[in-house]
Scaffold this motif. Structure first.
Motif, PDB file in Angstrom:
ATOM      1  N   GLY A  92       0.815  -1.213   0.000  1.00  0.00           N
ATOM      2  CA  GLY A  92       0.000   0.000   0.000  1.00  0.00           C
ATOM      3  C   GLY A  92       0.844   1.257   0.000  1.00  0.00           C
ATOM      4  N   ILE A  93       1.935   1.244   0.744  1.00  0.00           N
ATOM      5  CA  ILE A  93       2.838   2.401   0.762  1.00  0.00           C
ATOM      6  C   ILE A  93       3.481   2.596  -0.607  1.00  0.00           C
ATOM      7  N   TYR A  94       3.961   1.519  -1.201  1.00  0.00           N
ATOM      8  CA  TYR A  94       4.608   1.640  -2.512  1.00  0.00           C
ATOM      9  C   TYR A  94       3.618   2.090  -3.591  1.00  0.00           C
ATOM     10  N   ARG A  95       2.379   1.642  -3.511  1.00  0.00           N
ATOM     11  CA  ARG A  95       1.390   2.074  -4.490  1.00  0.00           C
ATOM     12  C   ARG A  95       1.058   3.551  -4.315  1.00  0.00           C
ATOM     13  N   ARG A  96       0.980   3.995  -3.066  1.00  0.00           N
ATOM     14  CA  ARG A  96       0.583   5.389  -2.792  1.00  0.00           C
ATOM     15  C   ARG A  96       1.719   6.365  -3.052  1.00  0.00           C
ATOM     16  N   PHE A  97       2.957   5.933  -2.831  1.00  0.00           N
ATOM     17  CA  PHE A  97       4.101   6.832  -2.958  1.00  0.00           C
ATOM     18  C   PHE A  97       5.086   6.270  -3.988  1.00  0.00           C
ATOM     19  N   PRO A  98       4.992   6.718  -5.230  1.00  0.00           N
ATOM     20  CA  PRO A  98       5.868   6.186  -6.286  1.00  0.00           C
ATOM     21  C   PRO A  98       7.351   6.377  -6.008  1.00  0.00           C
ATOM     22  N   ASP A  99       7.701   7.385  -5.189  1.00  0.00           N
ATOM     23  CA  ASP A  99       9.116   7.640  -4.890  1.00  0.00           C
ATOM     24  C   ASP A  99       9.639   6.791  -3.732  1.00  0.00           C
ATOM     25  N   ALA A 100       8.766   6.050  -3.060  1.00  0.00           N
ATOM     26  CA  ALA A 100       9.207   5.217  -1.930  1.00  0.00           C
ATOM     27  C   ALA A 100      10.051   4.058  -2.449  1.00  0.00           C
ATOM     28  N   GLY A 101      11.244   3.909  -1.874  1.00  0.00           N
ATOM     29  CA  GLY A 101      12.139   2.838  -2.294  1.00  0.00           C
ATOM     30  C   GLY A 101      12.386   1.811  -1.207  1.00  0.00           C
ATOM     31  N   ALA A 102      12.004   2.124   0.052  1.00  0.00           N
ATOM     32  CA  ALA A 102      12.207   1.197   1.164  1.00  0.00           C
ATOM     33  C   ALA A 102      11.161   1.475   2.234  1.00  0.00           C
ATOM     34  N   VAL A 103      10.736   0.412   2.908  1.00  0.00           N
ATOM     35  CA  VAL A 103       9.752   0.514   3.987  1.00  0.00           C
ATOM     36  C   VAL A 103      10.270  -0.254   5.195  1.00  0.00           C
ATOM     37  N   LEU A 104      10.121   0.346   6.371  1.00  0.00           N
ATOM     38  CA  LEU A 104      10.552  -0.271   7.624  1.00  0.00           C
ATOM     39  C   LEU A 104       9.373  -0.345   8.588  1.00  0.00           C
ATOM     40  N   HIS A 105       9.260  -1.466   9.276  1.00  0.00           N
ATOM     41  CA  HIS A 105       8.215  -1.647  10.287  1.00  0.00           C
ATOM     42  C   HIS A 105       8.870  -2.214  11.539  1.00  0.00           C
ATOM     43  N   GLY A 106       8.753  -1.479  12.652  1.00  0.00           N
ATOM     44  CA  GLY A 106       9.355  -1.919  13.904  1.00  0.00           C
ATOM     45  C   GLY A 106       8.362  -1.906  15.046  1.00  0.00           C
ATOM     46  N   HIS A 107       8.784  -2.494  16.177  1.00  0.00           N
ATOM     47  CA  HIS A 107       7.930  -2.644  17.362  1.00  0.00           C
ATOM     48  C   HIS A 107       8.690  -2.156  18.596  1.00  0.00           C
ATOM     49  N   ASP A 147      -7.289  -8.112   9.599  1.00  0.00           N
ATOM     50  CA  ASP A 147      -7.750  -7.989   8.211  1.00  0.00           C
ATOM     51  C   ASP A 147      -6.906  -6.905   7.546  1.00  0.00           C
ATOM     52  N   ILE A 148      -5.799  -7.303   6.936  1.00  0.00           N
ATOM     53  CA  ILE A 148      -4.847  -6.339   6.386  1.00  0.00           C
ATOM     54  C   ILE A 148      -5.444  -5.525   5.240  1.00  0.00           C
ATOM     55  N   PRO A 149      -6.162  -6.105   4.298  1.00  0.00           N
ATOM     56  CA  PRO A 149      -6.775  -5.264   3.258  1.00  0.00           C
ATOM     57  C   PRO A 149      -7.681  -4.179   3.828  1.00  0.00           C
ATOM     58  N   HIS A 150      -8.464  -4.529   4.862  1.00  0.00           N
ATOM     59  CA  HIS A 150      -9.329  -3.520   5.480  1.00  0.00           C
ATOM     60  C   HIS A 150      -8.485  -2.449   6.163  1.00  0.00           C
ATOM     61  N   LEU A 151      -7.449  -2.865   6.905  1.00  0.00           N
ATOM     62  CA  LEU A 151      -6.587  -1.895   7.577  1.00  0.00           C
ATOM     63  C   LEU A 151      -5.950  -0.960   6.562  1.00  0.00           C
ATOM     64  N   GLN A 152      -5.477  -1.495   5.440  1.00  0.00           N
ATOM     65  CA  GLN A 152      -4.866  -0.655   4.425  1.00  0.00           C
ATOM     66  C   GLN A 152      -5.881   0.334   3.854  1.00  0.00           C
ATOM     67  N   SER A 153      -7.118  -0.088   3.700  1.00  0.00           N
ATOM     68  CA  SER A 153      -8.137   0.835   3.189  1.00  0.00           C
ATOM     69  C   SER A 153      -8.401   1.966   4.176  1.00  0.00           C
ATOM     70  N   VAL A 154      -8.349   1.660   5.480  1.00  0.00           N
ATOM     71  CA  VAL A 154      -8.523   2.698   6.498  1.00  0.00           C
ATOM     72  C   VAL A 154      -7.354   3.683   6.441  1.00  0.00           C
ATOM     73  N   VAL A 155      -6.139   3.158   6.287  1.00  0.00           N
ATOM     74  CA  VAL A 155      -4.956   4.019   6.162  1.00  0.00           C
ATOM     75  C   VAL A 155      -5.102   4.944   4.956  1.00  0.00           C
ATOM     76  N   GLU A 156      -5.511   4.395   3.824  1.00  0.00           N
ATOM     77  CA  GLU A 156      -5.642   5.193   2.612  1.00  0.00           C
ATOM     78  C   GLU A 156      -6.711   6.266   2.754  1.00  0.00           C
ATOM     79  N   ASP A 157      -7.809   5.941   3.437  1.00  0.00           N
ATOM     80  CA  ASP A 157      -8.863   6.944   3.665  1.00  0.00           C
ATOM     81  C   ASP A 157      -8.333   8.096   4.510  1.00  0.00           C
ATOM     82  N   ARG A 158      -7.524   7.771   5.532  1.00  0.00           N
ATOM     83  CA  ARG A 158      -6.975   8.829   6.371  1.00  0.00           C
ATOM     84  C   ARG A 158      -5.981   9.677   5.580  1.00  0.00           C
ATOM     85  N   TRP A 159      -5.131   9.035   4.779  1.00  0.00           N
ATOM     86  CA  TRP A 159      -4.210   9.804   3.941  1.00  0.00           C
ATOM     87  C   TRP A 159      -4.968  10.782   3.050  1.00  0.00           C
TER      88      TRP A 159
END
Length: 204
Positions: free
Chosen positions: A84-99, A145-157
């Motif tokens: 979802g990040i790569y689709r939304r941001f064409p210039d994104a070349g790397a994504v990091l997820h941490g806890h 539900d990752i597809p649903h979560l991604q849709s919520v993220v996109e709506d907020r963006w």
């Protein structure tokens, strides 16, 4: 896509995993890391495994829909959020997820976002040449539900005047991205520092 491009991306992911582990941001099997490849596919960490001890076989290729390109490969369940990040941001070349601890604690405070203001490290973000600025990190409720979560993220963006440098998932972790791995790492380190300061301030 050449094998050299995948090997280069794999090396960057392995090095990033070790750096995140050094700071305690990817405990146990937590977190995932990806790089966009020249042909538009992604190199991403395989599901499970400790990111501080990654080996080349711990990185696989998926398409922009998150489907593995080799039979038997199992990407992380959260691959869809990377896509979802790569689709939304064409210039994104790397994504990091941490806890990290600050991310997990602060995201559980019940708010919809965290505002970071007046920190010198805000200058690490493009377009913010001074500490006299602010960024707002949205917080999303965790969901399997990752597809649903991604849709919520996109709506907020879509509703935000300015896209934030990352976002938090409640009680879970943080997602950031950058034009390449060094840029993504700098963004994550800047946010983690400021969030640690926020946690300490609130504790006091």
């Amino acid at each position: 896509m050449s094998d050299d491009a995948f090997a280069t991306a794999t090396a960057a992911i392995i090095a990033a995993g070790r750096r995140l582990d050094h700071f305690g941001w990817v405990p146990a099997t937590a977190g995932n890391i990806s790089v966009r490849l020249p042909d538009g596919t992604l190199a991403i960490t395989r599901s499970g495994g400790h990111k501080g001890f990654l080996q080349p076989e711990g990185v696989i290729r998926v398409d922009l829909a998150g489907r593995p390109l080799r039979p038997g490969d199992r990407p992380s369940a959260e691959t869809g959020l990377h896509c979802g990040i790569y689709r939304r941001f064409p210039d994104a070349g790397a994504v990091l997820h941490g806890h990290s601890v600050p991310v997990t604690v602060l995201s559980r405070a019940g708010t919809e976002a965290i505002r970071l203001e007046g920190y010198e490290l805000l200058k690490a973000f493009p377009g913010l040449p001074t500490h006299a600025a602010a960024v707002t990190l949205p917080i999303f409720d965790n969901a399997q539900d990752i597809p649903h979560l991604q849709s919520v993220v996109e709506d907020r963006w879509a509703a935000m005047a300015e896209i934030p440098p990352g976002y938090l998932i409640r009680g879970h972790g943080i997602y950031v991205w950058g034009a390449d791995m060094p840029a993504a790492l700098m963004r994550l380190e800047a946010l983690e520092f400021m969030l640690a300061c926020e946690m300490e301030t609130r504790r006091r």
